[in-house]
Design an enzyme around this catalytic site. Structure first.
Site, short mmCIF file in Angstrom:
data_model
loop_
_atom_site.label_atom_id
_atom_site.label_comp_id
_atom_site.label_asym_id
_atom_site.label_seq_id
_atom_site.Cartn_x
_atom_site.Cartn_y
_atom_site.Cartn_z
N GLU A 91 84.64 -27.67 43.21
CA GLU A 91 85.50 -28.25 44.29
C GLU A 91 84.70 -29.01 45.46
OE1 GLU A 91 88.83 -26.35 47.05
OE2 GLU A 91 88.79 -25.90 45.07
N ASP A 116 82.86 -21.39 46.71
CA ASP A 116 83.50 -20.59 47.78
C ASP A 116 82.47 -20.55 48.87
OD1 ASP A 116 85.82 -19.75 46.06
OD2 ASP A 116 84.15 -18.76 44.91
O1 TRH Z 1 79.79 -24.08 41.50
P1 TRH Z 1 80.98 -24.67 41.30
O2 TRH Z 1 81.32 -24.71 40.00
O3 TRH Z 1 82.07 -23.88 42.29
C1 TRH Z 1 83.45 -23.37 41.69
C2 TRH Z 1 84.52 -24.46 42.43
O4 TRH Z 1 84.41 -24.64 44.02
C3 TRH Z 1 85.65 -23.92 42.13
O5 TRH Z 1 86.81 -24.46 42.73
C4 TRH Z 1 85.91 -22.47 42.51
O6 TRH Z 1 87.13 -21.90 42.05
C5 TRH Z 1 84.66 -21.84 41.78
O7 TRH Z 1 83.45 -22.26 42.31
C6 TRH Z 1 84.66 -20.34 42.27
O8 TRH Z 1 81.04 -26.29 42.21
P2 TRH Z 1 81.10 -26.75 43.44
O9 TRH Z 1 82.34 -26.32 44.18
O10 TRH Z 1 80.63 -27.95 43.38
O11 TRH Z 1 79.84 -25.94 44.25
C7 TRH Z 1 78.62 -25.92 44.18
C8 TRH Z 1 78.10 -25.90 45.48
O12 TRH Z 1 76.47 -25.97 45.41
C9 TRH Z 1 78.31 -27.22 46.01
O13 TRH Z 1 78.31 -26.57 47.72
C10 TRH Z 1 76.94 -27.94 46.31
C11 TRH Z 1 75.94 -26.87 45.94
N1 TRH Z 1 74.62 -27.47 45.54
C12 TRH Z 1 73.61 -27.32 46.21
O14 TRH Z 1 73.64 -27.10 47.56
N2 TRH Z 1 72.31 -27.87 45.76
C13 TRH Z 1 72.37 -28.06 44.30
O15 TRH Z 1 71.20 -28.44 43.77
C14 TRH Z 1 73.39 -27.93 43.59
C15 TRH Z 1 73.70 -28.48 42.13
C16 TRH Z 1 74.61 -27.91 44.18
#
Ligand code: TRH
Length: 389
Positions: free
Chosen positions: A278, A20
């Site tokens: 996402e 989010d």
């Molecule tokens: O953390 P998530 O599992 O987020 C989830 C999904 O968005 C899901 O749809 C939602 O309903 C739930 O949250 C509440 O995975 P996502 O979406 O990939 O988000 C991770 C964020 O972290 C993304 O913006 C990438 C970022 N990130 C970094 O900036 N640095 C890092 O080292 C890593 C591993 C990720």
């Protein structure tokens, strides 16, 4: 004379994890940097935000970072003192405070109110994208805005310079070496493949790691700090949290949570990316390296339908063997079933994926990016509202 920037309010309620706030933070920065919009980002959980952006000060109710005004969305906010912005976004189906809604309804020029929805490749999204939802009690209309994988949706978040930045990085060996060095992995290039593993805790993790341990080629696996690391530690108690640890053909290095622009580079520097949720799945598609998606779990297995819809679009027109390998591995990875045979099947076709992924990336790029599509939609709505008022 310089025009005053338009104000947008983006509301972000952190459900769990980082998706989010990850999406809202990217969108806010892009609106400021590329569209000259003044963004007020309301976030209810500064702790999660700080993991993504270390500059966030947990004690500030209001702060400015990278041109974005960040406001702590908490119960103490006196909404009657907050004039609503010209554009109001409820991100990922959160609900804005009733008192703020009342203020919106009382404005002479009604704000454009949008619900920025979750990402899905399902076909119904195209029918619902930009659909109006009149709010009779408030004399306001809210519009649904869906990110997506087709030209009939709002597209995906992509900064204007992203692809050229990633392409330049991939072509620049020195830049990659410097990148790995900064992560304490100056020897990354010595491995036959580099895999990033960003996943929810997983019943088949041991089986996946043992595939790599026993493989003929060497693997460097980087895992961001988080609950998955605890699981790996239970499986491999000798795992060091500070330096690389080798188990047969597999070397594991735990990485700190990187800033988003560095995470983008990591996905480009690796040969295979396991992503989840996402936002990281979208970034993996821009990186165009082979990726495996662990979709966010939903009740009644609704996520598996979403996954199938995505895989259908992504693999459309591919040779059957390649499609089967991708679909089968995604299936076992997302249902946490034994995966050794499907991993081996996937390994046979990995070499075909970068070219396919570039074609897929071109297709996604042709739909425009989510922020620009949003801005265009809002401009149209404002013109229509002016003409009818
Ligand atoms: O953390 P998530 O599992 O987020 C989830 C999904 O968005 C899901 O749809 C939602 O309903 C739930 O949250 C509440 O995975 P996502 O979406 O990939 O988000 C991770 C964020 O972290 C993304 O913006 C990438 C970022 N990130 C970094 O900036 N640095 C890092 O080292 C890593 C591993 C990720």
């Amino acid at each position: 004379m310089q025009q005053k920037p338009q104000y947008w309010d983006i509301f972000c309620a952190v459900v769990d994890n980082f998706g989010d706030i990850g999406i809202c933070w990217r969108l806010s920065r892009q609106l400021v940097a590329e569209h000259g919009i003044a963004v007020r980002l309301w976030v209810d959980d500064l702790h999660s935000f700080q993991r993504l952006c270390s500059a966030v000060d947990l004690l500030q109710a209001r702060q400015q970072i990278e041109g974005v005004e960040i406001w702590h969305w908490q119960s103490a906010v006196n909404w009657s003192q907050i004039p609503p912005a010209a554009v109001v976004i409820e991100a990922l189906a959160c609900t804005i405070p009733a008192a703020y809604q009342q203020q919106m309804a009382a404005m002479p020029d009604k704000p454009v109110w949008l619900n920025l929805e979750y990402l899905s490749a399902e076909s119904w999204v195209e029918d619902c994208h930009t659909m109006a939802s009149p709010q009779p009690m408030l004399a306001l209309t809210k519009y649904f805005f869906f990110p997506g994988f087709t030209a009939q949706t709002g597209g995906l978040l992509r900064e204007s310079a992203l692809l050229s930045r990633l392409d330049a990085f991939v072509q620049d060996r020195q830049a990659q070496q410097h990148f790995w060095q900064q992560l304490g992995l100056a020897d990354a290039h010595l491995f036959q493949r580099r895999i990033s593993l960003f996943a929810y805790s997983h019943q088949q993790l041991a089986s996946l790691l043992s595939c790599w341990q026993g493989a003929n080629s060497t693997t460097l696996c980087v895992i961001p700090t988080g609950p998955l690391v605890e699981q790996v530690q239970q499986l491999l108690p000798e795992l060091s949290l500070d330096r690389s640890t080798t188990f047969g053909a597999l070397t594991i290095k735990i990485l700190p949570f990187l800033p988003q622009p560095d995470y983008d580079l990591l996905l480009s520097a690796c040969d295979i990316n396991f992503v989840r949720g996402e936002d990281s799945i979208v970034r993996a598609q821009w990186a165009a390296k082979p990726f495996i998606w662990q979709i966010y779990r939903q009740e009644e297995q609704a996520h598996l339908q979403k996954l199938q819809a995505f895989l259908q679009r992504y693999t459309a027109g591919w040779p059957q063997a390649l499609t089967n390998a991708i679909v089968n591995f995604h299936h076992v990875w997302n249902t946490e079933q034994p995966l050794q045979a499907t991993w081996q099947e996937l390994e046979q076709v990995l070499v075909e994926l970068p070219a396919k992924n570039l074609l897929w990336r071109n297709k996604l790029e042709s739909h425009g990016d989510l922020a620009s599509n949003l801005v265009r939609f809002v401009e149209k709505k404002i013109i229509i509202q002016r003409n009818f008022s």
